[in-house]
Design a protein around this motif. Structure first.
Motif, PDB file in Angstrom:
ATOM      1  N   THR A 109       0.933  -1.141   0.023  1.00  0.00           N
ATOM      2  CA  THR A 109      -0.105   0.073  -0.028  1.00  0.00           C
ATOM      3  C   THR A 109       0.808   1.143   0.120  1.00  0.00           C
ATOM      4  N   LYS A 110       2.359   1.154   0.385  1.00  0.00           N
ATOM      5  CA  LYS A 110       3.053   2.366   0.315  1.00  0.00           C
ATOM      6  C   LYS A 110       3.427   2.544  -1.226  1.00  0.00           C
ATOM      7  N   ASP A 111       3.284   1.507  -1.925  1.00  0.00           N
ATOM      8  CA  ASP A 111       3.737   1.479  -3.331  1.00  0.00           C
ATOM      9  C   ASP A 111       2.654   2.119  -4.291  1.00  0.00           C
ATOM     10  N   VAL A 112       1.559   2.102  -3.924  1.00  0.00           N
ATOM     11  CA  VAL A 112       0.357   2.360  -4.839  1.00  0.00           C
ATOM     12  C   VAL A 112      -0.585   3.357  -4.464  1.00  0.00           C
ATOM     13  N   ALA A 113      -1.387   4.296  -5.042  1.00  0.00           N
ATOM     14  CA  ALA A 113      -2.151   4.941  -4.625  1.00  0.00           C
ATOM     15  C   ALA A 113      -3.766   4.495  -5.126  1.00  0.00           C
ATOM     16  N   ILE A 114      -4.424   4.164  -3.953  1.00  0.00           N
ATOM     17  CA  ILE A 114      -5.811   3.419  -4.295  1.00  0.00           C
ATOM     18  C   ILE A 114      -6.920   4.404  -4.443  1.00  0.00           C
ATOM     19  N   SER A 115      -7.708   4.621  -5.389  1.00  0.00           N
ATOM     20  CA  SER A 115      -8.774   5.430  -5.567  1.00  0.00           C
ATOM     21  C   SER A 115     -10.153   4.785  -6.034  1.00  0.00           C
ATOM     22  N   ALA A 116     -11.043   5.054  -5.771  1.00  0.00           N
ATOM     23  CA  ALA A 116     -12.348   4.662  -6.185  1.00  0.00           C
ATOM     24  C   ALA A 116     -13.261   5.644  -6.909  1.00  0.00           C
ATOM     25  N   ALA A 117     -14.059   5.102  -8.072  1.00  0.00           N
ATOM     26  CA  ALA A 117     -15.014   5.773  -8.958  1.00  0.00           C
ATOM     27  C   ALA A 117     -16.174   4.855  -9.295  1.00  0.00           C
ATOM     28  N   ARG A 118     -17.286   5.569  -9.485  1.00  0.00           N
ATOM     29  CA  ARG A 118     -18.341   4.929  -9.998  1.00  0.00           C
ATOM     30  C   ARG A 118     -18.008   4.327 -11.512  1.00  0.00           C
ATOM     31  N   PRO A 165     -28.037   1.421 -13.120  1.00  0.00           N
ATOM     32  CA  PRO A 165     -28.064   1.757 -11.821  1.00  0.00           C
ATOM     33  C   PRO A 165     -26.573   1.716 -11.605  1.00  0.00           C
ATOM     34  N   TYR A 166     -26.067   2.511 -10.401  1.00  0.00           N
ATOM     35  CA  TYR A 166     -24.695   2.308  -9.944  1.00  0.00           C
ATOM     36  C   TYR A 166     -24.485   1.061  -9.144  1.00  0.00           C
ATOM     37  N   THR A 167     -24.278   0.030  -9.617  1.00  0.00           N
ATOM     38  CA  THR A 167     -24.039  -1.129  -9.007  1.00  0.00           C
ATOM     39  C   THR A 167     -22.578  -1.730  -8.856  1.00  0.00           C
ATOM     40  N   HIS A 168     -21.676  -0.873  -9.293  1.00  0.00           N
ATOM     41  CA  HIS A 168     -20.276  -1.063  -9.477  1.00  0.00           C
ATOM     42  C   HIS A 168     -19.388  -0.098  -9.457  1.00  0.00           C
ATOM     43  N   ILE A 169     -18.310  -0.271  -8.295  1.00  0.00           N
ATOM     44  CA  ILE A 169     -17.226   0.734  -8.445  1.00  0.00           C
ATOM     45  C   ILE A 169     -15.856   0.208  -9.260  1.00  0.00           C
ATOM     46  N   VAL A 170     -15.226   1.049  -9.492  1.00  0.00           N
ATOM     47  CA  VAL A 170     -13.814   0.810 -10.042  1.00  0.00           C
ATOM     48  C   VAL A 170     -12.630   1.120  -9.293  1.00  0.00           C
ATOM     49  N   LEU A 171     -11.914   0.300  -8.809  1.00  0.00           N
ATOM     50  CA  LEU A 171     -10.661   0.442  -7.873  1.00  0.00           C
ATOM     51  C   LEU A 171      -9.598   0.704  -8.931  1.00  0.00           C
ATOM     52  N   ALA A 230      -6.973   3.584   3.299  1.00  0.00           N
ATOM     53  CA  ALA A 230      -8.462   3.826   3.582  1.00  0.00           C
ATOM     54  C   ALA A 230      -8.784   4.806   2.062  1.00  0.00           C
ATOM     55  N   VAL A 231      -9.960   4.294   1.733  1.00  0.00           N
ATOM     56  CA  VAL A 231     -10.410   4.942   0.324  1.00  0.00           C
ATOM     57  C   VAL A 231     -11.494   5.545   0.582  1.00  0.00           C
ATOM     58  N   LYS A 232     -11.782   6.575   0.166  1.00  0.00           N
ATOM     59  CA  LYS A 232     -13.002   7.536  -0.002  1.00  0.00           C
ATOM     60  C   LYS A 232     -14.096   7.040  -0.952  1.00  0.00           C
ATOM     61  N   ALA A 233     -15.076   6.792  -0.595  1.00  0.00           N
ATOM     62  CA  ALA A 233     -16.220   6.360  -1.617  1.00  0.00           C
ATOM     63  C   ALA A 233     -16.516   7.579  -2.453  1.00  0.00           C
ATOM     64  N   PRO A 234     -16.942   7.183  -3.713  1.00  0.00           N
ATOM     65  CA  PRO A 234     -17.189   8.162  -4.783  1.00  0.00           C
ATOM     66  C   PRO A 234     -18.501   8.648  -4.480  1.00  0.00           C
ATOM     67  N   GLY A 235     -18.627  10.086  -5.100  1.00  0.00           N
ATOM     68  CA  GLY A 235     -19.949  10.669  -4.941  1.00  0.00           C
ATOM     69  C   GLY A 235     -20.346  11.325  -3.398  1.00  0.00           C
ATOM     70  N   ILE A 293     -21.938   5.498  -1.321  1.00  0.00           N
ATOM     71  CA  ILE A 293     -22.255   4.278  -1.891  1.00  0.00           C
ATOM     72  C   ILE A 293     -23.134   3.370  -1.172  1.00  0.00           C
ATOM     73  N   ALA A 294     -24.127   2.746  -1.782  1.00  0.00           N
ATOM     74  CA  ALA A 294     -24.914   1.775  -0.884  1.00  0.00           C
ATOM     75  C   ALA A 294     -24.400   0.384  -1.284  1.00  0.00           C
ATOM     76  N   VAL A 295     -24.197  -0.244  -0.359  1.00  0.00           N
ATOM     77  CA  VAL A 295     -23.592  -1.767  -0.355  1.00  0.00           C
ATOM     78  C   VAL A 295     -24.633  -2.672  -0.010  1.00  0.00           C
ATOM     79  N   ASP A 296     -24.604  -3.917  -0.505  1.00  0.00           N
ATOM     80  CA  ASP A 296     -25.553  -5.111  -0.026  1.00  0.00           C
ATOM     81  C   ASP A 296     -24.476  -6.236   0.298  1.00  0.00           C
ATOM     82  N   PRO A 297     -24.501  -6.456   1.499  1.00  0.00           N
ATOM     83  CA  PRO A 297     -23.468  -7.675   1.603  1.00  0.00           C
ATOM     84  C   PRO A 297     -23.977  -9.151   1.490  1.00  0.00           C
ATOM     85  N   ALA A 298     -25.359  -9.256   0.961  1.00  0.00           N
ATOM     86  CA  ALA A 298     -25.678 -10.486   0.420  1.00  0.00           C
ATOM     87  C   ALA A 298     -25.186 -10.668  -1.044  1.00  0.00           C
TER      88      ALA A 298
END
Length: 227
Positions: A94-103, A108-114, A195-200, A204-209
């Protein structure tokens, strides 16, 4: 009588002369054959010596060629070893890369891209899939989908990105989801948590199922193809 004896004497003299000439001719042939024999036998060793010298030169040339070929083979092996060393770059942390998230585009917005961008300044291998934890109430990692696993290890050059799609929900109106504004990501084989900030603005809304994650890949894939 005298005439007959005279003729006999002449015939005998003639016969003697012919025999002498014949013996002289035979003696000359024998001498020529004998002298020719030593000349031929003396030239044979010289020819043999010349042949031996040529064979020795050919053997040396062949040995030199074989030696050169052996060195060329070693060079080829060294080159392939160098390629193997490039493929076995150290594991990304995690020190070698910068991780970000986008819709991912499209409702419907059912996926995000890391996106994990290599900021280390050197090559590293990003392994497996992201270990994502969305909720404090669900400490388990989001499960991975084997279909998205790449055929070869993903080696990131300095500045290069890798992508992973994460399914959040099925997008249903009556679906039971929970809001997430930030979440945690670990890398396989690497130390530390990002620690990654959720987009928007509303997160975001997640369903553990139904949530799931794809493997890291060097190209951005379509979520519908992986889940």
């Amino acid at each position: 009588m005298r005439t007959s004896r005279h003729r006999s004497t002449l015939l005998a003299a003639a016969t003697t002369a012919v025999l002498a000439l014949a013996l002289t001719a035979c003696g000359g042939d024998d001498g020529g054959t004998k002298s020719a024999g030593p000349a031929d036998s003396s030239s044979a060793p010289a020819a043999a010596a010349a042949g031996s010298s040529q064979d020795t030169g050919t053997t040396k040339d062949t040995a030199a060629a074989q030696t050169t070929g052996s060195n060329t083979g070693t060079g080829t092996a060294d080159k392939s070893t160098g390629d193997g060393a490039a493929a076995s770059a150290p594991t990304c942390t995690t020190k070698d890369v910068a991780i970000s998230a986008a819709r991912q585009d499209g409702p419907p917005y059912t996926h995000i891209v890391l996106t994990a961008k290599n900021t280390s300044g050197h090559s590293c291998t990003i392994k497996g899939f992201p270990k994502v934890q969305f909720l404090e109430s669900h400490k388990e990692d989001v499960p991975a989908v084997a279909k998205s696993k790449p055929a070869a290890p993903v080696v990131l050059e300095a500045g290069a990105p890798a992508y992973a799609l994460v399914k959040l929900s099925d997008g249903g109106v009556d679906e039971e989801t929970e809001p997430v504004s930030a979440f945690s990501v670990w890398l396989e084989g690497g130390d530390g948590m990002a620690a990654v900030k959720a987009p928007g603005s509303g997160g975001i809304a997640v369903d553990p199922a139904v949530w799931a994650t794809g493997y890291w890949t060097p190209e951005l894939r379509n979520g519908a193809d992986d889940f």
